[in-house]
Design a protein around this motif. Structure first.
Motif, short mmCIF file in Angstrom:
data_model
loop_
_atom_site.label_atom_id
_atom_site.label_comp_id
_atom_site.label_asym_id
_atom_site.label_seq_id
_atom_site.Cartn_x
_atom_site.Cartn_y
_atom_site.Cartn_z
N ASP B 108 -12.68 30.21 11.08
CA ASP B 108 -12.91 31.24 10.07
C ASP B 108 -11.87 31.20 8.96
O ASP B 108 -12.12 31.64 7.84
CB ASP B 108 -12.88 32.63 10.71
N ARG B 111 -10.72 27.70 4.82
CA ARG B 111 -11.59 27.88 3.65
C ARG B 111 -11.05 27.15 2.44
O ARG B 111 -11.32 27.54 1.31
CB ARG B 111 -11.71 29.38 3.34
N GLU B 114 -13.92 25.13 0.88
CA GLU B 114 -14.95 26.04 0.39
C GLU B 114 -14.32 27.42 0.21
O GLU B 114 -14.48 28.29 1.07
CB GLU B 114 -16.09 26.15 1.40
N PRO B 116 -13.54 31.20 -0.47
CA PRO B 116 -14.42 32.36 -0.56
C PRO B 116 -14.52 32.81 -2.00
O PRO B 116 -13.56 32.70 -2.77
CB PRO B 116 -13.74 33.40 0.33
N GLU B 117 -15.69 33.30 -2.37
CA GLU B 117 -15.87 33.72 -3.76
C GLU B 117 -15.11 35.01 -4.02
O GLU B 117 -14.87 35.80 -3.11
CB GLU B 117 -17.35 33.92 -4.05
N ARG B 120 -15.16 39.05 -2.42
CA ARG B 120 -15.66 39.17 -1.05
C ARG B 120 -14.51 39.18 -0.07
O ARG B 120 -13.48 38.55 -0.31
CB ARG B 120 -16.60 38.01 -0.70
#
Lengths: 140, 120, 526
Positions: B108, B111, B114, B116-117, B120
């Motif tokens: 989790d 990131r 990728e 997190p935007e 969020r």
């Protein structure tokens, strides 16, 4: 690791393990054994050496870089596969040479391209394992 | 023997699925090792279990004298073990690198590739 | 023949050994290029022979099929090997300027060649377990290539890539084991014959689904694609180009091969399932791309949506649809690899791949803009470029079957592709650079410029050639699809003419015949 017993024992063990690994490699010709298992045993010897005396000493004892050993092993394995070209047989066909073979079923000393391939496998396994182990040892 | 192996495969897969659902990449890898061993056992069992002689032929003979074990599944399993060994060795090194470089192996929290935007 | 079939595998391996031994010197890159040229030459010869004879077969180590490992090249395999060699050559040249001395020392060029050997092996093997082995060769090389740079994002992406691909490996292996238990063979042609007479068709379908999931993961089908956008934007550009071009396509090839040759008995279920998956893959991929704002991330999602088109061709299973699928494979590999190569040049001269941080490339590097437009338009399906013909054939095939919904999805996805390509165009090329930089190609050294732009231009020319003269390529794809739909030539080439003739008969008769053959065969066996 700084242990007198381990360091002293290692000297004997490494020699024995490497010798045993070559024995396993040759034994694979007709009986259980072979390049893969031989390579594993041989690598174990140097892994013990690296644990006892450090990777620098193990690398120095090995002389060639383990990655190079693995690459050379791949080359030798390919060579073993290519030997079928000598007699024009299909790719990978085993080629046998019986040194001093007699008339009455005595096969003499059999040499084969299979053995060459197995030596390649031995070196690939040996080199690849030592590459990984040395890398991990040096990181920690 | 086959029913025993079937149960064993089931147990291995169950344990593997449990481990693979964990957040830690390391536990996930342990699960994968179990499930790949289960796959090896499947090949082994599917090839038929023949208790008895190794498939070796006497000098001069053209066929083995009695029933012999099927050598092919063993060759397949051995190949799969060797390949699996290489892959897991690599994956373990990767987990180690992830721990030292990223500071975590919790899936989790990984990131970076990728992100997190925002919001969020 | 055996040497010709083994050469596309052996040559890259030899190149890899040589390149690895020379890894501390720039020579390694040149060895890689030379090896790739030879690879392409051999692939071309193989293609010629395959066209001449239909199917080329080699029994490795003189073990007769179905006992030994068989290498088979029908026209599809030969085409795939040629396209692999082309992509490999383009990447090897590009890597001369893209890959630094550090990666070189870690063995980049050797790993690239091992990857190409694995891909070529997967394309020419006729044995299911051997396919597994080539998948793993490919996988190990790709793992290493992915993390070679040692950046945090690469390690992060690699963890996801490794985790999901290992699952696919295990599923594949389990499927192989079950199939061997059912049939006692892993030779693909022999499997095709044996499974026609399978006692338990339900179990065959089950195993088929296991393979579908395993290959679907490799091919990045919906809903198994998450590893792809998580990792493909992280490695060196040459690496991501060869990944984008080849790796998922090996999964598609494996799907096409197994579901046209081996698992054909329960088409109403398996191929309908594939049809839905294909539509969802197309739609989800293109929608995912629309949400991204990074050059390579957009392209990554487009790989997924394009995979949907190829699987659509397989799912429809008509001659025209399979022709479309084969044509699409070829077109897509060239175009996609090229777009990733372009993104690399854009990053080198403009500084980033995030679209909001670059710009102005049209004004300052018009040549690059042109070289981007060719593959981008082709990907979106603008006539007369290659993508138009690929999409046209597939849409026509679905309309012929009355599959209006499918055709509608395919067309809508094409439109959305234009949206993404326009986004890249507008952001990276059209708008001025946000930091006021002046990205020029002349910032690169002449040698780097040649190495980077040469492959891009060559692939763009190839795209144009396929687009302007599609007829020979469609004819080739037609021959490949005819072979796929009637594998009796394949079976005959591998197992001998009698097996092929038996295979050609009506399935029931063939089933009875193989049953009888199996019975007599068992008696005859010592």
């Amino acid at each position: 690791m700084n242990s007198v017993i381990l360091t002293a024992g290692t000297r004997v063990l490494v020699a024995l393990l490497v010798l045993f690994s070559v024995f396993m490699l040759l034994r694979g010709h007709n009986e259980p054994g072979g390049g893969f298992i031989g390579g594993l045993i041989g690598a174990t010897g140097f892994v013990i050496y690296a644990i006892a005396c450090g990777t620098d000493a193990a690398r120095a004892a090995l002389r060639a870089a383990p990655e190079t050993v693995a690459a050379a092993g791949l080359g030798i394995a390919i060579l073993g596969a290519l030997m079928a070209a000598i007699t024009g047989q299909p790719f990978f066909t085993g080629q046998w040479l019986f040194l001093g073979a007699g008339e009455d079923g005595d096969k003499g000393l059999p040499l084969s391209s299979v053995l060459v391939f197995d030596v390649g496998v031995y070196l690939v396994v040996f080199g690849a394992i030592l590459t990984l182990v040395f890398a991990l040892e040096e990181e920690i | 023997m086959e029913p025993v192996l079937a149960v064993l495969v089931g147990l291995l897969v169950a344990a593997a699925v449990y481990l693979m659902l964990a957040r830690s990449f390391l536990l996930y890898l342990f699960g994968l090792i179990l499930v790949s061993n289960a796959a090896n056992l499947v090949i082994f069992a599917a090839g038929g279990l023949t208790p008895g002689a190794p498939p070796l032929i006497e000098t001069g003979a053209l066929a083995p004298a009695g029933p012999v074990a099927n050598a092919l599944p063993q060759a397949l399993v051995l190949t799969a073990i060797v390949i699996g060994f290489g892959l897991f060795a690599f994956a373990l090194v990767l987990a180690f690198r992830a721990m030292t470089e990223l500071g975590t192996i919790e899936s989790d929290e990984m990131r970076i590739a990728e992100p997190p935007e925002a919001g969020r | 023949m055996s040497w010709l079939l083994a050469a596309p595998i052996i040559l890259p391996l030899i190149t890899a050994v040589l390149a690895y031994l020379a890894r501390t010197r720039p020579l390694a890159g040149r060895i890689g290029v030379a090896g790739s040229v030879l690879h392409l030459a051999v692939a071309g010869v193989l293609m010629g022979v395959a066209l001449d004879r239909g199917v080329v077969v080699a029994q490795i180590g003189s073990w007769p099929a179905p006992f030994g490992i068989t290498l088979v090249a029908d026209i599809l395999s030969a085409v795939m090997v040629v396209i692999t060699a082309i992509t490999g050559l383009a990447t090897a040249v590009y890597a001369l300027a893209d890959v630094g001395p550090r990666e070189n020392r870690l063995g980049f060029h050797a790993l690239l060649q091992v990857l190409l050997a694995g891909v070529s092996g997967a394309f020419v093997t006729g044995d299911l377990f051997n396919l597994y082995v080539w998948f793993e060769v490919m996988l190990i090389a790709s793992f290493a290539l992915l993390v070679l740079g040692g950046q945090k994002a690469q390690i992060d992406g690699a963890v996801k890539y490794v985790a999901l691909n290992l699952v696919s490996t295990v599923l594949f292996l389990t499927g192989v084991g079950l199939l061997y238990g059912m049939t006692g063979t892993l030779n693909m042609a022999d499997l095709a014959v044996t499974l026609r007479a399978a006692e338990n068709p339900g179990l065959v379908t089950l195993v088929a689904m296991l393979f579908m999931v395993a290959f679907g993961m490799k091919a990045a089908l919906f809903p198994l694609f998450f590893w792809l956008p998580a990792s493909y934007h992280t490695p060196a550009f040459a690496v991501s180009a060869v990944f984008a071009g080849l790796l998922t396509k090996v999964g598609v090839y494996a799907l096409i091969r197994t579901f046209t040759l081996i698992f054909t008995e329960d088409q109403p279920f398996t191929h309908t399932f594939l049809l839905w998956v294909a539509c969802l893959t197309m739609a989800v991929g293109v929608i995912g791309a629309a949400a991204q704002a990074d050059f390579r991330k957009i392209l990554s999602f487009h790989i997924i949506s394009q995979i949907g088109y190829m699987v659509l061709g397989l799912a429809l299973m008509t001659p025209l649809a399979l022709t479309g699928a084969v044509f699409y494979l070829v077109h897509h590999i060239i175009v996609k690899a090229n777009l990733f190569l372009v993104s690399g040049v854009a990053q080198k001269i403009a500084g980033d791949t995030a679209l909001d941080r670059i710009g102005g490339l049209y004004r300052t590097a018009p040549l690059l803009a042109l070289l981007f437009l060719v593959p981008a338009f082709s990907l979106a399906g603008f006539p007369p470029l290659s993508g138009f013909w690929a999409k046209y054939v597939l849409v026509k095939a679905s309309l012929d079957l009355g599959a209006w919904l499918v055709a509608g999805v395919a067309l809508a996805v094409g439109l959305l592709t234009i949206y993404s390509m326009t986004k890249i165009w507008g952001e990276a090329f059209w708008k001025p650079h946000p930091e006021g930089r002046d990205p020029r190609l002349s910032a690169l050294s002449p040698a780097a410029r040649r190495a980077l732009l040469g492959p891009i231009a060559a692939l763009a020319v190839l795209t144009c050639v396929i687009g302007f003269f599609p007829q020979p390529f469609v004819a080739l794809a037609e021959r490949a699809s005819a072979q796929l739909l009637d594998p009796s030539a394949y079976v005959a080439a591998v197992l001998g003419p009698e097996a092929g003739a038996r295979f050609h008969r009506a399935p029931e008769a063939a089933a009875a015949a193989t049953g009888a053959e199996a019975a007599t065969g068992a008696e005859a066996a010592p």
